[in-house]
Design a protein around this motif. Sequence first.
Motif, PDB file in Angstrom:
ATOM      1  N   UNK A 374      12.560  21.192  96.953  1.00 47.85           N
ATOM      2  CA  UNK A 374      11.504  21.277  97.966  1.00 47.85           C
ATOM      3  C   UNK A 374      10.268  20.574  97.440  1.00 47.85           C
ATOM      4  N   UNK A 375       9.618  19.802  98.280  1.00 46.10           N
ATOM      5  CA  UNK A 375       8.353  19.171  97.868  1.00 46.10           C
ATOM      6  C   UNK A 375       7.327  19.401  98.983  1.00 46.10           C
ATOM      7  N   UNK A 376       6.162  19.975  98.629  1.00 49.92           N
ATOM      8  CA  UNK A 376       5.162  20.264  99.666  1.00 49.92           C
ATOM      9  C   UNK A 376       4.354  19.019 100.020  1.00 49.92           C
ATOM     10  N   UNK A 377       3.990  18.895 101.309  1.00 50.30           N
ATOM     11  CA  UNK A 377       3.178  17.729 101.708  1.00 50.30           C
ATOM     12  C   UNK A 377       1.830  17.710 100.999  1.00 50.30           C
ATOM     13  N   UNK A 378       1.366  18.860 100.509  1.00 50.35           N
ATOM     14  CA  UNK A 378       0.047  18.826  99.854  1.00 50.35           C
ATOM     15  C   UNK A 378       0.113  18.025  98.541  1.00 50.35           C
ATOM     16  N   UNK A 383      -0.821  12.690 103.096  1.00 48.50           N
ATOM     17  CA  UNK A 383      -0.909  13.918 103.894  1.00 48.50           C
ATOM     18  C   UNK A 383      -2.288  14.546 103.732  1.00 48.50           C
ATOM     19  N   UNK A 384      -2.795  14.547 102.504  1.00 46.57           N
ATOM     20  CA  UNK A 384      -4.115  15.127 102.257  1.00 46.57           C
ATOM     21  C   UNK A 384      -5.193  14.250 102.913  1.00 46.57           C
ATOM     22  N   UNK A 390       0.085  20.442 105.672  1.00 49.77           N
ATOM     23  CA  UNK A 390       0.900  21.628 105.926  1.00 49.77           C
ATOM     24  C   UNK A 390       2.388  21.233 105.859  1.00 49.77           C
ATOM     25  N   UNK A 391       3.229  22.117 105.301  1.00 52.56           N
ATOM     26  CA  UNK A 391       4.675  21.900 105.393  1.00 52.56           C
ATOM     27  C   UNK A 391       5.311  21.339 104.139  1.00 52.56           C
ATOM     28  N   UNK A 392       6.613  21.047 104.241  1.00 54.13           N
ATOM     29  CA  UNK A 392       7.369  20.596 103.058  1.00 54.13           C
ATOM     30  C   UNK A 392       8.629  19.847 103.463  1.00 54.13           C
ATOM     31  N   UNK A 393       9.182  19.156 102.470  1.00 51.02           N
ATOM     32  CA  UNK A 393      10.491  18.505 102.634  1.00 51.02           C
ATOM     33  C   UNK A 393      11.479  19.318 101.806  1.00 51.02           C
ATOM     34  N   UNK A 441      -0.318   4.784 100.208  1.00 50.83           N
ATOM     35  CA  UNK A 441       0.031   6.175 100.430  1.00 50.83           C
ATOM     36  C   UNK A 441       0.813   6.318 101.729  1.00 50.83           C
ATOM     37  N   UNK A 442       1.952   6.981 101.668  1.00 51.04           N
ATOM     38  CA  UNK A 442       2.728   7.270 102.881  1.00 51.04           C
ATOM     39  C   UNK A 442       3.266   8.699 102.802  1.00 51.04           C
TER      40      UNK A 442
END
Length: 461
Positions: A374-378, A383-384, A390-393, A441-442
């Motif tokens: 799991x990797x968080x978008x933060x 994303x920041x 918010x959220x994750x992959x 950044x993407x």
Amino acid sequence: MERTFDLIVLGAGPGGYVAAIRGAQLGMKVAVLEKKHVGGVCLNIGCIPSKNLISSAALVSGAGKLAGFGVRTDFTGFDYGSVHAQSRMAAETLSKGIRYLLDKNGVTLVEEAGRITGPREVTTASGEKLSAQNIIVATGSRPRQIPGLEADGEQIFSSDDMLLCKELPKSICIIGGGAIGCEFAYILNSFGASVSLVEMTEHLLPNEDAEVAKALAMAFKKKKISVHLKSKAEIVRKDDQGVTVKITDVKGKAKETTVEKVLVVTGRVPNTEDLGLEEVGVELEKGFVKVNEYYQTNVPSIYGIGDVVPTPMLAHVASKEGELAVEYIAGKSGTEAPFVPYIPGCVYCEPQVAGFGVTEESALAQDSEAKVFKFPFKGAGKAVAIGKSEGFVKIITDRDGQIVGAHIIGADATELIHELVLAAWKKIPVQEVAKMVHAHPTLSEAVMECCRGYEDWMIHI
Ligand code: FAD
């Protein structure tokens, strides 16, 4: 004189019109019959108008966040009539586009209902007989009517009624927490309606990964959508005051709420009646057309695709099945790997949700060596930067690094999922996706970082 074709397609939704165009591309003389709206449910009362409403909803809900980006506006609200008109315009534009494409490819469009009157014959509503070597049934589906919750178009709505309604209800109880229910909950809440969302199973989006679905429920609760899980809704009363709904949870605790409208989105049923299928001997199963792996029925000249067959009721599935059926008819099948385990399911609310393949729970139950990352978008700079962290992959692999499922919740999840679908479908190991250079950044960097989890080298966490 009877008109004769190589292929007749019944229904011009995303299954039927794609099958018709693909057939013409492969040299067939094709007719497509459509009784209501070219483009089917998807373009007219499904995917397209709902996504248009979602984009307007995002503008309205995003207006409050502009100050955080240093933007001063005099936002004074919205006119739902114009918002709605815009969604109808999007549907019309795309429907016209399909007419253009059919015409460009030399497909004959017959704007009438058709009925199968022989293994190679269709009769139109006005009585014209058309014949063809092969017939594809692509007549789609309609909202399921549940006893006691039947749509009346006035106070109890189906998704069709909701998309065609020009006025915003002040309060609504949405029964059914699947993709359509969640999207409407997001839309109506963003425009200021008071929304209750009732789902019978343990979590929203019953087929999604449980952790993703729980994160969505939390995000909805933060927006003040009242989410009722493991709960059943019944209509107690309908009068001038509105509709009173009784919501009973799994422990038997009941609560009554009175709302202006109720929206029932508890599933859809295939349109297989009055098509002459039984008369020509086509086998049905629970109302669906029974087909083999080439979408061929037990009557060899008749095929079924899209919402009429028992595969996921999604536009991209209907289109793919249309392509495959026509390629089989043209003798071109067998060149593609199976696509069924790699069908992305997407929900376009905010936060977006997208997933395919196994969920974490089912993977771990089936394979003790399955791995989950799991990797968080933060942890993703983009994303920041755009204020959407918010959220994750989440990615699930077998022990050798083959991706068997992925689930994303967060900004642009519905776009990001495809890289992982391709890797899974074409058996590209997760280690390879982890090594591929992703632009910075993407948001895609979050996908890359998650893939690095397999060899334990995520950088930004
Ligand atoms: P349909 O699109 O239902 O088309 C069938 C066509 O056949 C219709 O136009 C009908 O008029 C015609 N027809 C029926 N009987 C006859 C006859 N006898 N003769 C001639 N014509 C006939 N899916 C997604 O993938 N993504 C989404 O975001 C999404 N959002 C949705 C939102 C809503 C609110 C709804 C209701 C559905 C959504 N779907 C979405 C599902 C998607 O719309 C369907 O899966 C898709 O339209 C199925 O395509 P189809 O070609 O099988 O049938």
